[in-house]
Design a protein around this motif. Structure first.
Motif, mmCIF file in Angstrom:
data_model
loop_
_atom_site.group_PDB
_atom_site.id
_atom_site.type_symbol
_atom_site.label_atom_id
_atom_site.label_comp_id
_atom_site.label_asym_id
_atom_site.label_seq_id
_atom_site.Cartn_x
_atom_site.Cartn_y
_atom_site.Cartn_z
ATOM 1 N N GLU A 298 0.355 -1.384 -0.026
ATOM 2 C CA GLU A 298 0.312 -0.007 0.225
ATOM 3 C C GLU A 298 0.833 1.154 -0.519
ATOM 4 O O GLU A 298 0.886 1.881 -0.433
ATOM 5 N N SER B 205 4.012 1.191 -1.111
ATOM 6 C CA SER B 205 4.566 1.002 -2.714
ATOM 7 C C SER B 205 3.824 2.120 -3.697
ATOM 8 O O SER B 205 4.084 2.584 -4.415
ATOM 9 N N GLN B 206 2.745 1.924 -3.103
ATOM 10 C CA GLN B 206 1.471 2.372 -4.579
ATOM 11 C C GLN B 206 1.590 3.856 -4.332
ATOM 12 O O GLN B 206 1.432 4.408 -4.816
ATOM 13 N N ARG B 207 1.355 3.999 -2.936
ATOM 14 C CA ARG B 207 1.376 5.546 -2.954
ATOM 15 C C ARG B 207 2.316 6.314 -3.369
ATOM 16 O O ARG B 207 2.567 7.432 -3.897
ATOM 17 N N GLU C 11 2.451 6.659 -6.821
ATOM 18 C CA GLU C 11 1.342 7.427 -7.175
ATOM 19 C C GLU C 11 1.971 8.403 -7.652
ATOM 20 O O GLU C 11 1.525 9.705 -8.045
#
Length: 698
Positions: free
Chosen positions: A178, A180-182, A185
Motif C-alpha cells: 500500500e 509503495s503504491q502511494r 502515485e
C-alpha cells in the motif's frame, strides 16, 4: 480458507503427536535393550569366573546384589546347567514351567513377553562349549510421559510460531505494498509535473524502472548537449577556417610584396653585378662573369680527382689571372701522388680563381705561393695562399672569413664567389693579414681519400738548375715526376760529373745576362736537352735552343706533361728481387706490378738470392723471413757485406712482425718492414723505395 487452514493445522497436530510418541517409545526400548544386554554380559563374565573358582555358593549372593542394584526392575536371575537344571536363582520364574526350547538358544537373545515382562537368555561358554544358561527376567520400562509432553509441546509451538510469523509477514507486505503504491502515485505525479526531486525510495520495486527512465532521459539530454557542443565547435572551426583564409590572403599579399621586393633586389643585384663588371679591369672581367654563371648552373656533386693532375689543369688558368710582374709558386705534398680525393672540384676551382683574382687586384707587387697538403688522419685537404709583400685590405680579410648565409642569387663579386664556394665545400677558412708583410688565407676542406698506385714515372733524368733559380716546391715536383733525378746546382758540378750525352737533360735557364750564359747556350744546342725558363726570358733564349724553350713548370703534373710531350725519357725498368718460397705470393706480386715499369726476379731460397745478387744489380729487394735454407735476416747480413748492396733498399716481407722483431730486422740491415699481403697503399710505399737519394741532397 480459514476452515482449510484449521483442518490442516489439526492434521499437523495429530501427526506431530503420534510421531513424537513413536519416537520416544522406540528410543526407550532401544536404551533398555542396551542396558539389559550390558548387564547380562556382566553377569555371564562374573558367573564364569565364580564357576572356575568353585565358588558356586557365592553365585546366589552375587545375583541378589546385582538384582538389588540394577538400574531397571529385575524380576529374577536364574543359572541353569547344560541339562537345563537350575543351579542358582533369586526367584523361580514361572517361565521355566513352559517348554524349554522357547527360552534357550546357542546365542544371546532378548524376548519381549506379554504382561510387561522381558526375558534375556545368554549361554555360558567354556572351551567353546555350552556349560549352562543364564536367564534374566525383567519388567518393562516405564514410558517417559514428561519427556514426551515436553517434545510434543515443542513440536506444537513451532508450527504456531511459524503461522504467527507468516501472518505478521503478510500484514507487513500488505502495508508495504500500500505504501509503495502511494509512493509510486506520488512519484508519477512529480515526474509528469517535471519536478526534479523524486520521492520514490530505492527499495521500491518500480524504483529501478523509474531510475532507468530518468537515466535515459539524462543521457538524451547529454547527447543533445554534446550535439549542441559539436555544432558550436564546427562553428568555431568554420570561423577559424575563415580567419585562416584571411591570413592566407594576407600572406599571399605579403608574398606578392616579397616577390616584388625580390624582383627589385634582383634588379638591384643585376645593377650591382653590371657595376662590378664595369669596375673590374678587362683581364679579370670575363673570368668573373664566367664563374658567376658557373656558380648558378653547376651542381655541387662530389667527384674523384687525382690532385697532381687537377692542379696541372688549373695552373694555366690561375697564371692567366695574375699581373705580369706577379709569379705563382705551387707547392705539392709528397703524399699527393698516393691518393685520390672525393670532393666538389668545381666549387674548389671557382673558390681558388676568386681568391687569386682578389690577390692580383689588391697585391700588385707581391709574390704568391699556393701550398697543398693532405692531412690523411683528419681526412682534410689543406690549401694555403701566401701573399708575400703587399697585404690584402683588412676589410677584405674580414669578409673572406664569413662563409655562411649566402645564396647563389646574391653573388656579385669575387668575395661572394669565394665565400659561397667555401660554404658549399664546408671548408673552414682562416685569414691572417699583416700590413706591408703579406697575408695568409688557409682552407681546411673535408674530403674522403682512396689510396691508388703511384703515377707513371719517367726514367733517369739530369737536372741542371742553380739554387736561386729553382724553388723548393719546384724541386719537389721534379722528384715526384722522375724515377731517378740527378740534380746539379751549377755548371762546375755538371762538368765534373760528365753524364753521357745520350741521357736526357733538363736545363733551367737563368737571366740572359748571366756570366756563364755562353755555356748555357752550348748546352741548349745539345740534342735531348729541354730548356725551361721564366716567361720573361723565353724569347731571349729561344734563338740558341735546338727545341722550343718552355715556361718553367710549377707542379709535378705540369712537368710530367712537358717531359712526355718532348719525349725526353722512356719508362725505366726497376730491377726488383722478391725472395719468397711461396709461388702464390710471387704470382700475386707479379700481377700487382703489371702496370709499373718493374722487372721482377724471383728467388725461393736464401742461397739463390745471394747468387743472383752477385751476378746482377737490383734496385730493390723484398726479403721473406722464413726461408727453406737460411733465414732472410742472415741473407740480409751477407748482402750488406757486398760493396754493391750497401745502399740498396732491402724490405722485410712478412705476414706479421712484433716491435722487437722489427728492431732485429733493422739491426741486420733491413730498411723497413712490408706486411703481407700487398695492396695499393703498400705498393705506393714500395715504389717510393725505388727512388735513390739525390746527389748533394744530404
Amino acid at each position: 480458507m480459514s476452515r482449510v487452514l484449521g483442518i490442516g493445522m489439526l492434521s499437523v497436530l495429530l501427526f506431530t503427536t503420534f510421531l513424537t510418541f513413536y519416537q520416544v517409545h522406540h528410543q526407550v526400548r532401544q536404551d533398555f535393550q542396551q542396558q539389559l544386554a550390558m548387564m547380562n554380559q556382566l553377569l555371564v563374565k562374573a558367573t564364569t569366573l565364580l564357576l572356575l573358582d568353585d565358588a558356586e555358593q557365592d553365585i546366589n549372593a552375587f545375583y541378589s546384589t546385582a538384582q538389588h542394584h540394577a538400574g531397571f526392575p529385575v524380576l529374577s536371575i536364574t543359572l541353569l546347567d547344560a541339562n537345563q537344571e537350575v543351579l542358582s536363582s533369586t526367584g523361580l520364574s514361572t517361565l521355566l514351567q513352559q517348554p524349554e526350547q522357547a527360552w534357550f538358544a546357542e546365542q544371546h537373545q532378548i524376548l519381549w513377553l506379554h504382561h510387561g515382562r522381558i526375558l534375556s537368555s545368554q549361554p555360558l561358554l567354556l572351551d567353546q562349549q555350552v556349560r549352562g544358561y543364564l536367564l534374566l527376567e525383567a519388567g518393562s520400562p516405564h514410558f517417559p510421559w514428561r519427556l514426551w509432553l515436553w517434545q510434543l509441546l515443542i513440536w506444537l509451538c513451532l508450527p504456531c510460531l511459524l503461522l504467527l510469523w507468516l501472518l505478521l509477514r503478510s500484514n507487513r507486505q500488505k502495508l508495504q505494498l500500500e505504501q509503495s503504491q502511494r509512493e509510486l502515485e506520488q512519484a508519477m505525479i512529480c515526474w509528469l509535473e517535471d519536478e526534479a526531486d523524486l520521492t520514490l525510495s530505492q527499495q521500491h520495486p518500480m524504483a529501478g524502472l523509474l531510475h532507468q527512465i530518468t537515466h535515459r532521459m539524462a543521457q538524451n539530454e547529454q547527447r543533445y548537449a554534446q550535439q549542441q557542443q559539436e555544432l558550436t565547435s564546427q562553428s568555431e572551426v568554420m570561423e577559424q577556417s575563415r580567419a585562416a583564409l584571411l591570413h592566407e590572403q594576407q600572406q599571399a599579399k605579403q608574398a606578392l610584396q616579397q616577390l616584388a621586393q625580390q624582383q627589385a633586389q634582383a634588379e638591384q643585384g643585376t645593377t650591382q653585378l653590371l657595376r662590378q663588371l664595369v669596375q673590374t679591369p678587362p683581364p679579370w672581367q670575363s673570368a668573373l662573369l664566367q664563374d658567376l654563371l658557373l656558380i648558378r648552373q653547376e651542381s655541387n656533386a662530389d667527384q674523384m680527382i687525382y690532385l697532381p693532375d687537377w692542379i696541372a689543369q688549373q695552373a694555366t688558368l690561375w697564371r692567366q689571372l695574375l699581373q705580369t710582374e706577379q709569379e705563382l709558386q705551387l707547392e705539392e705534398d709528397s703524399h699527393a701522388t698516393e691518393y685520390q680525393l672525393q670532393l666538389s672540384a668545381d666549387r674548389l676551382a671557382i673558390s681558388c680563381r676568386a681568391l687569386l683574382r682578389l690577390a692580383a687586384r689588391y697585391s700588385h707587387h707581391s709574390q704568391l705561393s699556393m701550398q697543398w697538403q693532405l692531412a690523411v688522419a683528419e681526412q682534410t685537404l689543406n690549401c694555403r695562399l701566401l701573399v708575400k709583400g703587399e697585404s690584402l685590405p683588412a676589410d677584405v680579410c674580414q669578409q673572406l672569413e664569413l662563409t655562411t648565409g649566402l645564396s647563389a642569387t646574391v653573388v656579385v663579386s669575387d668575395i661572394d664567389l669565394f665565400r659561397l664556394g667555401c660554404q658549399q665545400l664546408s671548408a673552414a677558412v682562416t685569414v691572417s693579414c699583416l700590413d706591408e708583410l703579406g697575408s695568409s688565407v688557409e682552407l681546411r676542406i673535408p674530403c674522403r681519400y682512396e689510396a691508388v698506385a703511384p703515377a707513371y714515372q719517367l726514367a733517369k733524368v739530369h737536372l741542371l738548375a742553380e739554387a736561386q733559380l729553382l724553388h723548393a716546391s719546384q724541386l719537389q715536383s721534379f722528384k715526384l715526376t722522375c724515377h731517378q733525378l740527378l740534380h746539379y746546382q751549377n755548371l762546375s758540378e755538371w762538368h765534373r760529373s760528365q753524364p753521357p750525352a745520350s741521357e736526357p737533360l733538363i736545363l733551367v735557364l737563368p737571366e740572359p745576362e748571366h756570366p756563364e750564359a755562353g755555356d748555357y747556350q752550348r748546352l741548349l744546342a745539345r740534342p735531348g736537352c729541354q730548356g725551361l725558363a721564366k716567361a720573361t726570358y723565353l724569347d731571349a733564349w729561344q734563338s740558341f735552343a735546338s727545341s722550343p724553350v718552355l715556361p718553367l713548370p710549377q707542379s709535378a703534373a705540369e712537368l710530367s706533361a712537358v717531359l712526355k710531350q718532348r719525349k725526353l725519357a722512356s719508362p725505366a725498368l726497376i730491377q726488383l728481387l722478391v725472395v719468397d718460397d711461396n709461388e702464390t705470393n710471387q704470382a700475386f706480386i707479379q700481377a700487382m706490378l703489371t702496370s709499373f715499369p718493374v722487372q721482377l726476379t724471383a728467388a725461393v731460397t736464401g742461397q739463390q738470392a745471394l747468387s743472383l745478387c752477385q751476378q746482377q744489380a737490383f734496385d730493390l729487394i723484398l726479403m721473406d723471413i722464413q726461408l727453406p735454407d737460411i733465414s732472410g735476416v742472415e741473407v740480409t747480413r751477407q748482402l750488406r757485406q757486398l760493396e754493391n748492396y750497401q745502399q740498396v733498399p732491402i724490405l722485410a716481407f712478412t705476414a706479421h712482425a712484433l716491435p722487437d722483431e722489427v728492431a732485429s730486422f733493422k739491426q741486420a740491415g733491413m730498411d723497413d718492414v712490408l706486411i703481407k699481403p700487398l695492396d695499393a697503399h703498400k705498393l705506393a710505399n714500395l715504389m717510393n723505395w725505388c727512388r735513390p737519394p739525390l746527389p748533394g741532397s744530404g
